[in-house]
Write a protein that holds these residues in place. Structure first.
Motif, PDB file in Angstrom:
ATOM      1  N   ALA A 148      14.480   2.859 -26.975  1.00 46.63           N
ATOM      2  CA  ALA A 148      15.178   4.054 -26.480  1.00 46.63           C
ATOM      3  C   ALA A 148      14.208   4.947 -25.709  1.00 46.63           C
ATOM      4  O   ALA A 148      14.539   5.446 -24.627  1.00 46.63           O
ATOM      5  CB  ALA A 148      15.809   4.807 -27.642  1.00 46.63           C
ATOM      6  N   ASP A 149      13.026   5.150 -26.253  1.00 48.58           N
ATOM      7  CA  ASP A 149      12.029   5.989 -25.583  1.00 48.58           C
ATOM      8  C   ASP A 149      11.616   5.394 -24.236  1.00 48.58           C
ATOM      9  O   ASP A 149      11.527   6.109 -23.235  1.00 48.58           O
ATOM     10  CB  ASP A 149      10.791   6.165 -26.473  1.00 48.58           C
ATOM     11  N   ASP A 150      11.386   4.075 -24.198  1.00 54.20           N
ATOM     12  CA  ASP A 150      10.982   3.404 -22.960  1.00 54.20           C
ATOM     13  C   ASP A 150      12.056   3.485 -21.881  1.00 54.20           C
ATOM     14  O   ASP A 150      11.749   3.426 -20.694  1.00 54.20           O
ATOM     15  CB  ASP A 150      10.658   1.933 -23.218  1.00 54.20           C
ATOM     16  N   ASN A 151      13.317   3.603 -22.311  1.00 52.64           N
ATOM     17  CA  ASN A 151      14.428   3.649 -21.355  1.00 52.64           C
ATOM     18  C   ASN A 151      14.992   5.053 -21.186  1.00 52.64           C
ATOM     19  O   ASN A 151      16.110   5.229 -20.686  1.00 52.64           O
ATOM     20  CB  ASN A 151      15.524   2.675 -21.807  1.00 52.64           C
ATOM     21  N   SER A 152      14.226   6.053 -21.613  1.00 47.49           N
ATOM     22  CA  SER A 152      14.599   7.471 -21.458  1.00 47.49           C
ATOM     23  C   SER A 152      15.965   7.791 -22.047  1.00 47.49           C
ATOM     24  O   SER A 152      16.735   8.558 -21.492  1.00 47.49           O
ATOM     25  CB  SER A 152      14.555   7.880 -19.986  1.00 47.49           C
ATOM     26  N   ILE A 153      16.266   7.169 -23.178  1.00 49.67           N
ATOM     27  CA  ILE A 153      17.526   7.427 -23.873  1.00 49.67           C
ATOM     28  C   ILE A 153      17.273   8.514 -24.911  1.00 49.67           C
ATOM     29  O   ILE A 153      16.375   8.390 -25.743  1.00 49.67           O
ATOM     30  CB  ILE A 153      18.068   6.143 -24.525  1.00 49.67           C
ATOM     31  N   ILE A 154      18.055   9.575 -24.843  1.00 50.19           N
ATOM     32  CA  ILE A 154      17.870  10.714 -25.730  1.00 50.19           C
ATOM     33  C   ILE A 154      18.675  10.496 -27.007  1.00 50.19           C
ATOM     34  O   ILE A 154      19.849  10.120 -26.956  1.00 50.19           O
ATOM     35  CB  ILE A 154      18.316  12.010 -25.032  1.00 50.19           C
ATOM     36  N   TYR A 155      18.030  10.748 -28.136  1.00 49.54           N
ATOM     37  CA  TYR A 155      18.682  10.608 -29.438  1.00 49.54           C
ATOM     38  C   TYR A 155      18.094  11.634 -30.394  1.00 49.54           C
ATOM     39  O   TYR A 155      16.986  12.143 -30.180  1.00 49.54           O
ATOM     40  CB  TYR A 155      18.511   9.179 -29.982  1.00 49.54           C
ATOM     41  N   ASP A 156      18.840  11.953 -31.426  1.00 56.41           N
ATOM     42  CA  ASP A 156      18.376  12.906 -32.436  1.00 56.41           C
ATOM     43  C   ASP A 156      17.297  12.271 -33.294  1.00 56.41           C
ATOM     44  O   ASP A 156      17.329  11.067 -33.574  1.00 56.41           O
ATOM     45  CB  ASP A 156      19.536  13.348 -33.343  1.00 56.41           C
ATOM     46  N   ASP A 157      16.350  13.105 -33.754  1.00 58.78           N
ATOM     47  CA  ASP A 157      15.263  12.600 -34.599  1.00 58.78           C
ATOM     48  C   ASP A 157      15.765  12.023 -35.919  1.00 58.78           C
ATOM     49  O   ASP A 157      15.164  11.111 -36.472  1.00 58.78           O
ATOM     50  CB  ASP A 157      14.246  13.712 -34.886  1.00 58.78           C
ATOM     51  N   ASP A 158      16.888  12.563 -36.412  1.00 62.94           N
ATOM     52  CA  ASP A 158      17.405  12.104 -37.708  1.00 62.94           C
ATOM     53  C   ASP A 158      18.519  11.061 -37.570  1.00 62.94           C
ATOM     54  O   ASP A 158      19.298  10.848 -38.479  1.00 62.94           O
ATOM     55  CB  ASP A 158      17.896  13.298 -38.535  1.00 62.94           C
ATOM     56  N   VAL A 159      18.566  10.384 -36.413  1.00 60.93           N
ATOM     57  CA  VAL A 159      19.611   9.398 -36.153  1.00 60.93           C
ATOM     58  C   VAL A 159      19.449   8.188 -37.078  1.00 60.93           C
ATOM     59  O   VAL A 159      18.336   7.809 -37.445  1.00 60.93           O
ATOM     60  CB  VAL A 159      19.587   8.962 -34.671  1.00 60.93           C
TER      61      VAL A 159
END
Length: 108
Positions: free
Chosen positions: A85-96
């Motif tokens: 997700a980080d490598d593909n610039s996908i935003i997600y919540d830290d507690d996901v």
């Protein structure tokens, strides 16, 4: 006419009759016409694109690719998912949670 993706067709209104790349004549009275996206850059400048549509073949290919990605993601650890997700610039919540992260990646 830029920005069209391969596998799309365009629905076009012509302002004048037009001889297409295949030599066929397309009359104004038959508007709208449906052309493959390969013709988009060959259309007369006065042509108006009414709609862009995905062909059935592209829809099937996108669905197959998404299923393959879902399988690949399902085999990854949570840390690998976060890295993906980080490598593909996908935003997600830290507690996901893992399942929600996979859904977020597939949607993104």
């Amino acid at each position: 006419m830029e920005g069209l993706r391969e596998g799309h067709v365009v629905r076009v209104n012509l302002k004048n009759g037009w001889f297409g790349p295949d030599g066929g004549f397309f009359a104004v009275r038959d508007n709208p016409h449906v052309f493959v996206d390969d013709w988009a850059d060959k259309l007369p400048k006065s042509a108006v694109i009414v709609a862009e549509e995905v062909t059935e073949a592209e829809a099937d290919a996108e669905e197959t690719a998404k299923a393959a990605l879902a399988k690949k993601l399902g085999e990854m650890s949570f840390e690998q998912l976060q890295e993906y997700a980080d490598d593909n610039s996908i935003i997600y919540d830290d507690d996901v949670e893992r399942a929600a992260l996979i859904e977020t990646i597939l949607a993104g």
